[in-house]
Design a protein around this motif. Structure first.
Motif, mmCIF file in Angstrom:
data_model
loop_
_atom_site.group_PDB
_atom_site.id
_atom_site.type_symbol
_atom_site.label_atom_id
_atom_site.label_comp_id
_atom_site.label_asym_id
_atom_site.label_seq_id
_atom_site.Cartn_x
_atom_site.Cartn_y
_atom_site.Cartn_z
ATOM 1 N N GLY A 1 0.915 -1.279 0.029
ATOM 2 C CA GLY A 1 -0.228 -0.067 0.182
ATOM 3 C C GLY A 1 1.129 0.985 -0.189
ATOM 4 O O GLY A 1 -0.062 2.242 0.230
ATOM 5 N N ALA A 2 2.590 1.302 0.307
ATOM 6 C CA ALA A 2 3.326 2.352 0.058
ATOM 7 C C ALA A 2 2.581 2.892 -1.913
ATOM 8 O O ALA A 2 2.461 2.705 -2.427
ATOM 9 N N PRO A 3 2.289 4.044 -1.253
ATOM 10 C CA PRO A 3 2.361 5.308 -2.246
ATOM 11 C C PRO A 3 3.428 5.981 -3.012
ATOM 12 O O PRO A 3 4.894 5.629 -2.740
ATOM 13 N N TRP A 4 2.476 5.344 -4.883
ATOM 14 C CA TRP A 4 3.515 5.510 -5.693
ATOM 15 C C TRP A 4 4.834 6.813 -5.619
ATOM 16 O O TRP A 4 5.855 6.395 -5.524
ATOM 17 N N PHE A 5 4.564 7.968 -5.354
ATOM 18 C CA PHE A 5 4.993 8.844 -5.477
ATOM 19 C C PHE A 5 6.518 8.758 -3.927
ATOM 20 O O PHE A 5 7.673 9.585 -4.073
ATOM 21 N N LYS A 6 6.154 8.355 -3.012
ATOM 22 C CA LYS A 6 7.083 8.078 -1.501
ATOM 23 C C LYS A 6 8.021 6.858 -2.327
ATOM 24 O O LYS A 6 9.140 7.214 -1.420
ATOM 25 N N ILE A 7 8.228 6.439 -3.220
ATOM 26 C CA ILE A 7 8.744 5.317 -3.294
ATOM 27 C C ILE A 7 9.170 4.795 -4.686
ATOM 28 O O ILE A 7 10.601 4.518 -4.920
ATOM 29 N N ARG A 8 9.236 5.826 -5.562
ATOM 30 C CA ARG A 8 9.406 5.921 -6.750
ATOM 31 C C ARG A 8 10.794 6.384 -6.508
ATOM 32 O O ARG A 8 11.713 5.913 -8.096
ATOM 33 N N HIS A 9 11.373 6.952 -5.995
ATOM 34 C CA HIS A 9 13.100 7.405 -6.140
ATOM 35 C C HIS A 9 14.078 5.733 -6.409
ATOM 36 O O HIS A 9 15.251 5.570 -6.656
ATOM 37 N N PHE A 10 13.400 4.676 -5.681
ATOM 38 C CA PHE A 10 13.865 3.405 -5.936
ATOM 39 C C PHE A 10 14.356 3.284 -7.839
ATOM 40 O O PHE A 10 14.888 1.797 -7.741
ATOM 41 N N GLU A 11 13.667 3.832 -8.235
ATOM 42 C CA GLU A 11 13.910 3.386 -9.928
ATOM 43 C C GLU A 11 15.452 3.608 -10.006
ATOM 44 O O GLU A 11 15.973 3.021 -10.909
ATOM 45 N N GLU A 12 15.910 4.909 -9.397
ATOM 46 C CA GLU A 12 17.433 5.676 -9.804
ATOM 47 C C GLU A 12 17.792 5.146 -9.072
ATOM 48 O O GLU A 12 19.074 4.024 -9.028
ATOM 49 N N SER A 13 17.375 4.717 -7.761
ATOM 50 C CA SER A 13 19.062 3.915 -6.719
ATOM 51 C C SER A 13 19.209 2.641 -6.827
ATOM 52 O O SER A 13 20.138 2.353 -6.374
ATOM 53 N N HIS A 14 17.586 1.920 -6.521
ATOM 54 C CA HIS A 14 18.005 0.408 -6.594
ATOM 55 C C HIS A 14 17.180 0.058 -8.100
ATOM 56 O O HIS A 14 17.472 -1.799 -8.240
ATOM 57 N N GLY A 15 17.058 0.556 -8.635
ATOM 58 C CA GLY A 15 16.607 -0.426 -10.518
ATOM 59 C C GLY A 15 14.867 -0.859 -9.886
ATOM 60 O O GLY A 15 14.644 -2.161 -10.878
ATOM 61 N N LEU A 16 14.216 -0.084 -9.515
ATOM 62 C CA LEU A 16 13.427 -0.743 -9.270
ATOM 63 C C LEU A 16 11.994 -0.942 -10.308
ATOM 64 O O LEU A 16 12.023 0.255 -11.052
ATOM 65 N N VAL A 17 11.178 -1.322 -10.841
ATOM 66 C CA VAL A 17 10.751 -1.530 -12.203
ATOM 67 C C VAL A 17 8.938 -2.009 -11.584
ATOM 68 O O VAL A 17 8.514 -2.221 -10.554
ATOM 69 N N ALA A 18 8.077 -0.501 -11.927
ATOM 70 C CA ALA A 18 7.156 -0.334 -11.330
ATOM 71 C C ALA A 18 5.683 -0.517 -12.790
ATOM 72 O O ALA A 18 6.387 0.552 -13.359
ATOM 73 N N LEU A 19 4.445 -1.270 -12.278
ATOM 74 C CA LEU A 19 4.030 -1.972 -13.394
ATOM 75 C C LEU A 19 2.459 -2.167 -13.284
ATOM 76 O O LEU A 19 2.686 -1.549 -11.929
ATOM 77 N N SER A 20 1.658 -1.271 -13.958
ATOM 78 C CA SER A 20 0.270 -0.593 -13.974
ATOM 79 C C SER A 20 -0.720 -2.404 -13.482
ATOM 80 O O SER A 20 0.028 -3.081 -14.616
ATOM 81 N N ALA A 21 -1.392 -2.394 -12.988
ATOM 82 C CA ALA A 21 -1.727 -3.839 -13.324
ATOM 83 C C ALA A 21 -2.741 -3.969 -13.913
ATOM 84 O O ALA A 21 -3.484 -3.406 -15.127
ATOM 85 N N ASN A 22 -2.620 -5.341 -14.281
ATOM 86 C CA ASN A 22 -3.475 -5.685 -15.671
ATOM 87 C C ASN A 22 -3.896 -7.005 -15.422
ATOM 88 O O ASN A 22 -4.031 -8.035 -15.165
ATOM 89 N N PHE A 23 -5.406 -6.582 -14.688
ATOM 90 C CA PHE A 23 -6.333 -7.318 -14.021
ATOM 91 C C PHE A 23 -6.590 -8.770 -15.418
ATOM 92 O O PHE A 23 -6.595 -9.987 -15.030
ATOM 93 N N ALA A 24 -6.832 -8.361 -16.492
ATOM 94 C CA ALA A 24 -7.362 -9.541 -17.724
ATOM 95 C C ALA A 24 -6.037 -10.527 -17.472
ATOM 96 O O ALA A 24 -7.097 -11.648 -17.585
ATOM 97 N N LEU A 25 -4.792 -10.015 -18.010
ATOM 98 C CA LEU A 25 -3.868 -11.093 -17.533
ATOM 99 C C LEU A 25 -4.093 -12.049 -16.052
ATOM 100 O O LEU A 25 -3.474 -12.812 -16.337
ATOM 101 N N TYR A 26 -3.726 -11.439 -14.741
ATOM 102 C CA TYR A 26 -3.987 -12.577 -14.287
ATOM 103 C C TYR A 26 -5.260 -12.915 -13.546
ATOM 104 O O TYR A 26 -5.280 -13.657 -13.311
ATOM 105 N N GLY A 27 -6.358 -12.502 -13.941
ATOM 106 C CA GLY A 27 -7.421 -13.910 -14.209
ATOM 107 C C GLY A 27 -7.475 -14.388 -14.698
ATOM 108 O O GLY A 27 -7.508 -15.637 -14.339
ATOM 109 N N ASP A 28 -7.120 -14.294 -15.980
ATOM 110 C CA ASP A 28 -6.535 -15.575 -16.815
ATOM 111 C C ASP A 28 -5.754 -16.186 -16.105
ATOM 112 O O ASP A 28 -5.503 -17.814 -16.031
ATOM 113 N N MET A 29 -4.184 -15.957 -15.944
ATOM 114 C CA MET A 29 -3.228 -16.858 -15.461
ATOM 115 C C MET A 29 -3.805 -17.281 -14.090
ATOM 116 O O MET A 29 -3.971 -18.571 -13.580
ATOM 117 N N SER A 30 -4.700 -16.846 -13.387
ATOM 118 C CA SER A 30 -5.816 -17.624 -11.463
ATOM 119 C C SER A 30 -6.095 -18.574 -12.643
ATOM 120 O O SER A 30 -6.126 -19.200 -12.040
#
Length: 459
Positions: free
Chosen positions: A52-81
């Motif tokens: 539940g951490a807000p994105w604007f508070k953790i986005r600095h990890f993109e530069e410092s630790h190579g964090l990858v953030a993705l938008s939720a893809n519920f059509a994919l998750y539902g089918d894989m489920s």
């Protein structure tokens, strides 16, 4: 004996199936409008990123630790489920799909080594779908849920739990000493059914661990807290109180609500959004073979902006319970127009269907003229049959060709009129963008459900 099969970091795991380069990187999946983290890889958890951490508070990890953030893809998750659950069903006699990534399986009476059987099932799910899982076994559903938690954390806490409990934990086969040690090493808030408020009350009463909770007197728990917590204590003591549900009961309410990607001001944009939400809710209603007698519609501004605040809702009763999309949309739009006020920057809207009833129970009225009841009843039945057939055709087309293939015009077909070279009407400019759509700037393709988004391997 029950088993709980859980997909590890499920949303992230679904993304990694099609992008193996993410396997060693910290990854988070973001909620609607890319607001906060709703799934984290183990690498992201190691960075201290909380659920539940807000994105604007953790986005600095993109530069410092190579964090990858993705938008939720519920059509994919539902089918894989669905793919994962179809395999897991072969583990035992009966299956209860508890959530998109969790499934209870009844193993009662199955002979042989259950741990080995579960490990082979894990290997099959991983080999056939690419999804890692963990499995917990116990004589009650609560103990199976607890065993699953231990199976997922045994590798991260090698001193607290035996190493051979990693990924597959069988509390039903544990010795009394092992069981007592495992419960003493696990906090009471990790127990299924113990929420944050109850966990705080238990802590104030000196109940810190699962072992402490298990040793409470069930009758005293019922008097002080509730029958629900009493049932949890009895389950921890090995008394099965929660049966396996082969099919989930019909929902008592169905809602479809969304926060907008950008503030919305004009009524016609809100009508597009509310039409889309009401149509989706009606589709869910038909899936569980129910009808709704009332439709609730609400709109509100954002509490986090300095805009003038406004929030209203209205409950619109239907003349008779219905699951017809047109009828439900008309009621929702009627309610929207009654509560809409110009000059506000709306941030969220939604539709909720309430007072749900079994669709097999029909409501009828007597004709107002004499000796015409039979003719009226025949005509009403014929008309209702036509509407039901239309809704069935609508659902069939949208399932086959993708959601949104066939929609009501008020959901915003005019917004795309420029591509069809259609005439402008209702005062809506051609090609006007849908500001109310969610922001999903980091969404990956729907690899398994859209033919035009299937990945292509090039030599």
């Amino acid at each position: 004996m029950y088993a709980l099969v859980d997909g590890n970091n499920f949303y992230v795991s679904c993304e990694r199936v099609f992008r193996p380069s993410l396997n060693v990187r910290p990854v988070v999946v973001l909620s609607n409008n890319d607001g906060c983290a709703i799934a984290r890889s183990n690498e992201a958890k190691a960075l201290g990123i909380a659920m539940g951490a807000p994105w604007f508070k953790i986005r600095h990890f993109e530069e410092s630790h190579g964090l990858v953030a993705l938008s939720a893809n519920f059509a994919l998750y539902g089918d894989m489920s669905q793919r994962m659950m179809s395999l897991v069903a072969g583990l035992g006699h009966r299956q209860e799909v508890y959530s998109i990534d969790e499934s209870f399986v009844d193993l009662s009476g199955i002979r042989g080594d259950l741990v080995d059987r579960c490990r082979r099932m894990r290997a099959r799910v991983l080999g056939w779908t690419g999804l890692p899982t963990s499995i917990g076994l116990g004589p009650t559903k609560t103990l199976a849920k607890l065993a699953n938690h231990i199976a997922k954390t045994a590798e991260r806490k090698p001193g607290s739990y035996p190493e051979y409990w990693a990924q597959v934990c069988h509390l039903g086969a544990a010795s009394p000493a092992e069981l007592a040690q495992a419960m003493s090493a696990t906090e009471a808030r990790e127990v299924w059914g113990v929420g944050p408020r109850i966990a705080r009350q238990l802590a104030d009463a000196g109940v810190q661990t699962v072992r402490d909770l298990q040793q409470l007197d069930p009758a005293a728990v019922r008097r002080r807290w509730s029958v629900m917590l009493e049932r949890t204590v009895r389950e921890l003591q090995g008394v099965s109180c929660i049966a396996l549900d082969d099919a989930p009961p019909p929902k008592q309410q169905i809602a479809c609500t969304r926060s907008f990607g950008h503030p919305v001001l004009p009524l016609w944009e809100l009508e597009e959004a509310v039409t889309t939400f009401a149509s989706r809710a009606a589709e869910k209603l038909r899936q569980q073979h129910s009808c709704a007698a009332q439709v609730l519609c609400f709109i509100r501004t954002s509490p986090f902006r300095d805009d003038p605040p406004y929030a209203r809702s209205v409950l619109v009763p239907l003349s008779r319970p219905s699951h017809d999309t047109v009828c439900i949309v008309q009621a929702a739009l009627l309610g929207l127009r009654s509560i809409y006020r110009s000059g506000y920057r709306y941030a969220k809207a939604g539709v909720m269907l309430v007072d749900l009833r079994d669709a097999r129970i029909a409501q009828g009225e007597l004709a107002l003229w004499p000796h015409a009841e039979d003719a009226w009843a025949i005509e009403a039945q014929r008309s209702q049959g036509v509407r039901d057939g239309l809704m069935q055709a609508l659902d069939t087309l949208n399932r086959r060709y993708g959601r949104g293939t066939v929609v009501l015009a008020s959901s915003g077909v005019v917004s795309h009129a420029s591509s069809l070279n259609a005439q402008n009407f209702m005062g809506i400019p051609k090609g006007t963008p849908r500001h109310w759509l969610m922001k999903q700037e980091r969404k990956t393709p729907r690899y398994t459900t859209r033919i035009d988004e299937i990945p292509v391997a090039r030599a």
